[in-house]
Enzyme design. Structure first.
Site, mmCIF file in Angstrom:
data_model
loop_
_atom_site.group_PDB
_atom_site.id
_atom_site.type_symbol
_atom_site.label_atom_id
_atom_site.label_comp_id
_atom_site.label_asym_id
_atom_site.label_seq_id
_atom_site.Cartn_x
_atom_site.Cartn_y
_atom_site.Cartn_z
ATOM 1 N N TYR A 159 40.904 9.021 44.347
ATOM 2 C CA TYR A 159 40.936 7.639 44.827
ATOM 3 C C TYR A 159 41.886 7.519 46.025
ATOM 4 C CZ TYR A 159 42.094 2.739 45.238
ATOM 5 O OH TYR A 159 42.318 1.491 45.769
ATOM 6 N N LYS A 162 35.250 2.041 49.151
ATOM 7 C CA LYS A 162 34.834 1.619 47.805
ATOM 8 C C LYS A 162 33.334 1.326 47.735
ATOM 9 C CE LYS A 162 39.251 -0.529 46.266
ATOM 10 N NZ LYS A 162 40.297 -0.173 47.187
ATOM 11 N N TYR A 206 37.624 -9.148 49.764
ATOM 12 C CA TYR A 206 38.737 -9.567 48.898
ATOM 13 C C TYR A 206 38.470 -10.974 48.365
ATOM 14 C CZ TYR A 206 40.780 -5.664 51.460
ATOM 15 O OH TYR A 206 41.017 -4.442 52.037
ATOM 16 N N VAL A 209 42.530 -2.351 54.449
ATOM 17 C CA VAL A 209 43.834 -2.720 55.003
ATOM 18 C C VAL A 209 44.217 -1.895 56.238
ATOM 19 C CG1 VAL A 209 44.877 -3.703 52.914
ATOM 20 C CG2 VAL A 209 45.055 -1.248 53.353
ATOM 21 N N SER A 222 39.968 0.491 51.736
ATOM 22 C CA SER A 222 39.029 -0.058 50.741
ATOM 23 C C SER A 222 37.568 -0.045 51.161
ATOM 24 C CB SER A 222 39.422 -1.494 50.404
ATOM 25 O OG SER A 222 40.515 -1.485 49.535
HETATM 26 N N1 GLN Z 1 44.965 2.205 49.291
HETATM 27 C C1 GLN Z 1 44.947 0.826 48.986
HETATM 28 C C2 GLN Z 1 45.293 0.562 47.535
HETATM 29 O O1 GLN Z 1 44.763 1.214 46.673
HETATM 30 C C3 GLN Z 1 43.611 0.220 49.335
HETATM 31 C C4 GLN Z 1 43.930 -1.038 49.931
HETATM 32 C C5 GLN Z 1 42.835 -1.779 50.610
HETATM 33 O O2 GLN Z 1 42.272 -1.412 51.641
HETATM 34 N N2 GLN Z 1 42.651 -2.970 50.097
HETATM 35 O O3 GLN Z 1 46.091 -0.305 47.252
#
Ligand code: GLN
Length: 331
Positions: A192, A70, A244, A262, A67
């Site tokens: 993505y 992002k 988060y 994650v 993530s």
């Molecule tokens: N690849 C994960 C997802 O799309 C991304 C998760 C993350 O780092 N929060 O669920």
């Protein structure tokens, strides 16, 4: 430029040693490939806005960015489509919900912010290019501008995310239903899943953060990674939404705009000062790296890096970075 201050180097080694003892948290295992990470891996790196680099431990161990991508893809969407258009597609409001929640704004149908999966799929949709290959290349080129090196994708992680990512597919199709994304949605979902599987290390994450801290220019290569007008947009959503549903507490207690993934990474931006990259795969219940969070907290408290702090720091960052404590201690 490598580290030239033994004082800051010693500080970081001490922090690393202190928090290496913590073994709370759990390695992500929603796909088998992530569960392969060694729980004890622990890498730290700090890069200053003038390009000094300090690193300790497993700072060159590769892992998937997840993530953290992002935040940077949001920057690319802003560059590609402009602030006004992007804001019509993705809001900047924290959700207080899990990152993979299937929720859109009831009035506008926009995803809440670019840091949750819905928002990130929407910003990924905005990445321009004539086909999938060109869009992926533009994304990888962007990361290369931030880090100063080229990046690969962990293909097993990508394929596993793609195979099991039904929830992300559901979010994407819900947005398609509302006309919030373009019909090339399967291509966008691939992009993505690919962006989540980009391989980075803690050194890269520190360099990316230092680039934002330095107004969008990589302090080592001198290459501009993002138009300066969008730097504050990216850093703002990192502060309000980057950790988060712990983002409010993070802003309050630590106050260094950051984004976690994650895979166990955290990138944290201290504007006009430095970038922090941490990697330790054991995650807390919110999905943030346990040791990485503690390291950011220590740096924030010791050097007064909270963005709203008006207090004198316990430790003087300039002195630590110059490494000449002698002048002060003798005065
Ligand atoms: N690849 C994960 C997802 O799309 C991304 C998760 C993350 O780092 N929060 O669920």
């Amino acid at each position: 430029m490598d580290a030239d201050s033994p004082l800051f180097d010693a500080y970081l080694r001490d922090v690393h040693q202190r928090y290496a003892a913590i073994d709370d948290g759990k390695v992500a295992d929603y796909i088998p490939e992530l569960a392969l990470a060694k729980p004890e891996w622990f890498g730290l790196c700090v890069v200053t806005k003038d390009g000094q680099c300090f690193e300790v431990g497993d700072s060159r161990q590769l892992f998937t960015i997840q993530s953290i991508a992002k935040a940077f893809v949001y920057g690319l969407a802003l560059e590609d489509c402009g602030r006004e258009y992007v804001n019509r597609r993705v809001s900047v409001e924290p959700t207080g919900e899990a990152f993979n929640a299937i929720v859109l704004d009831e009035v506008t149908n926009r995803p809440y912010n670019p840091m949750v999966n819905a928002g990130a799929i929407a910003t990924t949709d905005l990445v321009q290019g004539k086909d999938a290959v060109e869009r992926l290349k533009r994304m990888l080129d962007m990361f290369e501008r931030y880090t100063g090196r080229s990046h690969d994708i962990n293909v097993p992680v990508f394929l596993s995310e793609k195979t099991t990512g039904h929830r992300n597919r559901a979010i994407a199709y819900l947005m398609l239903n509302f006309g919030m994304v373009t019909p090339r949605i399967d291509e966008t979902l691939d992009l993505y899943f690919q962006q989540c599987a980009i391989l980075v290390n803690a050194h890269d994450l520190a360099m990316m953060a230092a680039t934002l801290a330095n107004g969008g220019v990589n302090p080592v290569t001198g290459v501009r990674a993002i138009d300066s007008q969008y730097v504050k947009d990216v850093i703002s959503v990192m502060l309000t939404c980057g950790m988060y549903d712990y983002s409010g507490e993070w802003a309050y207690h630590i106050g260094i705009p950051a984004k976690s993934g994650v895979g166990g990474g955290i990138t944290a931006v201290s504007p006009n000062k430095l970038g922090i990259g941490t990697f330790s795969p054991r995650l807390d219940s919110k999905g943030n790296s346990v040791r990485g969070s503690r390291v950011c907290q220590a740096l924030s408290e010791d050097f007064s890096l909270h963005v709203f702090s008006v207090e004198q720091a316990k430790l003087d960052l300039d002195v630590y970075l110059r490494g000449d404590l002698g002048d002060r201690s003798s005065s």
